[in-house]
Design a protein around this motif. Structure first.
Motif, PDB file in Angstrom:
ATOM      1  N   ARG A  72     -44.231  78.112 -61.366  1.00  0.00           N
ATOM      2  CA  ARG A  72     -43.309  76.969 -61.307  1.00  0.00           C
ATOM      3  C   ARG A  72     -42.240  77.073 -62.383  1.00  0.00           C
ATOM      4  O   ARG A  72     -41.053  76.922 -62.107  1.00  0.00           O
ATOM      5  CB  ARG A  72     -44.087  75.663 -61.456  1.00  0.00           C
ATOM      6  N   TYR A  73     -42.643  77.332 -63.626  1.00  0.00           N
ATOM      7  CA  TYR A  73     -41.669  77.381 -64.711  1.00  0.00           C
ATOM      8  C   TYR A  73     -40.765  78.602 -64.623  1.00  0.00           C
ATOM      9  O   TYR A  73     -39.565  78.515 -64.876  1.00  0.00           O
ATOM     10  CB  TYR A  73     -42.360  77.318 -66.073  1.00  0.00           C
ATOM     11  N   SER A  74     -41.311  79.754 -64.272  1.00  0.00           N
ATOM     12  CA  SER A  74     -40.469  80.948 -64.188  1.00  0.00           C
ATOM     13  C   SER A  74     -39.504  80.839 -63.016  1.00  0.00           C
ATOM     14  O   SER A  74     -38.373  81.310 -63.094  1.00  0.00           O
ATOM     15  CB  SER A  74     -41.312  82.214 -64.087  1.00  0.00           C
ATOM     16  N   SER A  75     -39.905  80.223 -61.919  1.00  0.00           N
ATOM     17  CA  SER A  75     -39.018  80.040 -60.770  1.00  0.00           C
ATOM     18  C   SER A  75     -37.859  79.127 -61.134  1.00  0.00           C
ATOM     19  O   SER A  75     -36.723  79.342 -60.719  1.00  0.00           O
ATOM     20  CB  SER A  75     -39.783  79.448 -59.589  1.00  0.00           C
ATOM     21  N   ARG A  76     -38.132  78.109 -61.914  1.00  0.00           N
ATOM     22  CA  ARG A  76     -37.078  77.188 -62.348  1.00  0.00           C
ATOM     23  C   ARG A  76     -36.076  77.921 -63.236  1.00  0.00           C
ATOM     24  O   ARG A  76     -34.871  77.705 -63.127  1.00  0.00           O
ATOM     25  CB  ARG A  76     -37.701  76.009 -63.102  1.00  0.00           C
ATOM     26  N   THR A  77     -36.562  78.807 -64.090  1.00  0.00           N
ATOM     27  CA  THR A  77     -35.681  79.605 -64.936  1.00  0.00           C
ATOM     28  C   THR A  77     -34.767  80.465 -64.080  1.00  0.00           C
ATOM     29  O   THR A  77     -33.562  80.519 -64.284  1.00  0.00           O
ATOM     30  CB  THR A  77     -36.511  80.506 -65.873  1.00  0.00           C
ATOM     31  N   ARG A  78     -35.343  81.145 -63.117  1.00  0.00           N
ATOM     32  CA  ARG A  78     -34.579  82.023 -62.239  1.00  0.00           C
ATOM     33  C   ARG A  78     -33.539  81.228 -61.442  1.00  0.00           C
ATOM     34  O   ARG A  78     -32.388  81.627 -61.326  1.00  0.00           O
ATOM     35  CB  ARG A  78     -35.523  82.790 -61.310  1.00  0.00           C
TER      36      ARG A  78
END
Length: 146
Positions: A72-78
């Motif tokens: 969830r957090y890495s997808s938001r960063t991307r």
């Protein structure tokens, strides 16, 4: 205290009558502040991603919960980085188009309004991604002129 308030395990923290959760629930990489800050200027930004989209296959419910948070957090960063890059390309393209307009159109209200968002600023984003304890952070550099 609010930075440790993460649902469902940790309740919101009340500060002067308002309740707060960790800001990371909304955005761990607030690139919109870089995009929206004025005056815009050439920028070098470091984006540190503590959550990796890559990881080992979860073997129990606790691993599943950890992987869900990491993804969830890495997808938001991307997504945030991709949106930032798209906006910069539009600003750069608009600046080029406005330069090509004849003088009588450059002075019109439409061109003046568009000129407030057009730019040719250079943004370099160094993206550091945490992998695992056995590996080092991996730098990825994005140069976004347009």
């Amino acid at each position: 205290m609010a930075s440790g308030a993460l649902p469902p395990g940790f309740p919101a923290i009340e500060i002067e009558g308002e309740h707060y959760w960790d800001r990371g629930l909304v955005s761990n990489t607030p690139l919109q502040w870089v995009v929206e800050t004025e005056p815009r200027r050439d920028t070098l930004a470091f984006q540190v991603d503590l959550w990796s989209a890559r990881g080992k296959f979860p073997r129990n419910i606790f691993d599943v919960m950890t992987r869900e948070k990491e993804i969830r957090y890495s997808s938001r960063t991307r997504a945030s980085t991709n949106q930032f890059k798209h906006i910069q390309k539009l600003r750069h393209t608009l600046a080029g188009l406005l330069e090509k307009l004849p003088e009588e159109l450059k002075n019109g209200p439409e061109a003046r309004r568009l000129g407030t968002v057009a730019e040719r600023k250079l943004y370099n984003i160094v993206h550091l991604i945490y992998r695992a304890k056995t590996t080092k952070a991996t730098p990825r550099i994005m140069n976004s002129r347009g």
